[in-house]
Scaffold this motif. Structure first.
Motif, PDB file in Angstrom:
ATOM      1  N   PRO A 184       1.260   1.784 -52.177  1.00  0.00           N
ATOM      2  CA  PRO A 184       2.524   1.195 -52.652  1.00  0.00           C
ATOM      3  C   PRO A 184       3.313   2.119 -53.562  1.00  0.00           C
ATOM      4  CG  PRO A 184       0.740  -0.400 -52.783  1.00  0.00           C
ATOM      5  CD  PRO A 184       0.108   0.908 -52.479  1.00  0.00           C
ATOM      6  N   SER A 226       3.770   1.667 -46.290  1.00  0.00           N
ATOM      7  CA  SER A 226       3.401   0.326 -45.852  1.00  0.00           C
ATOM      8  C   SER A 226       2.035   0.366 -45.170  1.00  0.00           C
ATOM      9  CB  SER A 226       4.444  -0.213 -44.886  1.00  0.00           C
ATOM     10  OG  SER A 226       4.476   0.580 -43.705  1.00  0.00           O
ATOM     11  N   SER A 227       1.502  -0.804 -44.877  1.00  0.00           N
ATOM     12  CA  SER A 227       0.219  -0.857 -44.179  1.00  0.00           C
ATOM     13  C   SER A 227       0.330  -0.222 -42.792  1.00  0.00           C
ATOM     14  CB  SER A 227      -0.246  -2.314 -44.052  1.00  0.00           C
ATOM     15  OG  SER A 227       0.721  -3.092 -43.355  1.00  0.00           O
TER      16      SER A 227
END
Length: 243
Positions: free
Chosen positions: A48, A53-54
């Motif tokens: 983060p 992002s994932s």
């Protein structure tokens, strides 16, 4: 005196495949798995902060896995060829995981020469194997120690540079990677014309992959670019050497 017990036997595999070495290799694999888990956890924590992002993390992990396929195949071929000399545990511990085939074979050869023996010859006894394996391993130990010592120093330098110019650290890693790969690649050009063909073919292929990925939004091509470049470079070199 028993020849096998004295270490004068040329039955290298009786020692090279001993249970003790298998246990040591298993320990190395456990350490690598634990380290990988630690790194993945650390990435998830700091992602983060880096605006990742994932999905970005999944792409990064997948790209790394795909990029490792080509080099891993080369390492596997070298490892298979060296099993007869050093045994499976030694090859897994050195060449297969943390070693360099060029360094390990050179170190083992020098160690054997110092004892008046040659790798694979009748003079290559169990005693010579032990000394050669030690010479191979000591280099890996020094690399690990240097990493443990130098990494904290580099971390301090990174923190100081960020306080002076944060934007600079966005350029330094990319420049370092570019310099490292350029150095490794250019060193191969002087070896033979086949190396030049492989270098040029891989460079052109990667450039085309990156262009197509950017032009047509084919993000998957960025992930597979290195693997495709390696395969096409090997194919081009094969046809050149066969002609």
């Amino acid at each position: 005196m028993n020849i096998l017990a004295s270490g004068a036997s040329t039955n290298i595999l009786a020692v090279a495949n001993s249970p003790a070495l298998w246990v040591a290799v298993a320990g190395i694999f456990v350490i690598i798995v634990v380290q990988s888990a630690i790194y993945i956890t650390a990435v998830r924590k700091v992602a983060p902060v880096a605006d990742m992002s994932s999905e970005d993390m999944k792409v990064s992990f997948r790209s790394g896995a795909v990029s490792a396929i080509g080099p891993s195949l080369a390492v596997c071929l070298v490892a298979i060829a060296l099993i007869a000399l050093f045994g499976t545990p030694a090859v897994l511990a050195r060449i297969g995981l943390i070693g360099s085939a060029a360094y390990d074979v050179s170190a083992a050869s020098i160690a054997a020469d110092s004892m008046g023996a040659k790798l694979g010859a009748d003079s290559y006894t169990q005693n010579v194997f032990v000394v050669a394996f030690f010479a191979m391993s000591i280099g890996g130990v020094m690399w690990m120690l240097s990493a443990l010592i130098v990494t904290p120093l580099l971390k301090r330098g990174d923190a100081k540079i960020r306080t002076v110019n944060p934007a600079l650290m966005a350029v330094v890693p990319s420049a370092a990677l570019f310099g490292a790969f350029a150095s490794l690649g250019l060193q191969e050009l002087s070896k033979s014309s086949y190396h030049i063909v492989a270098f040029a073919a891989s460079a052109v292929t990667m450039a085309v992959c990156l262009f197509l990925a950017k032009r047509f939004g084919m993000d998957w091509l960025r992930e597979w670019g290195l693997g495709i470049s390696i395969l096409l470079a090997l194919t081009a070199t094969y046809f050149v050497t066969s002609s």
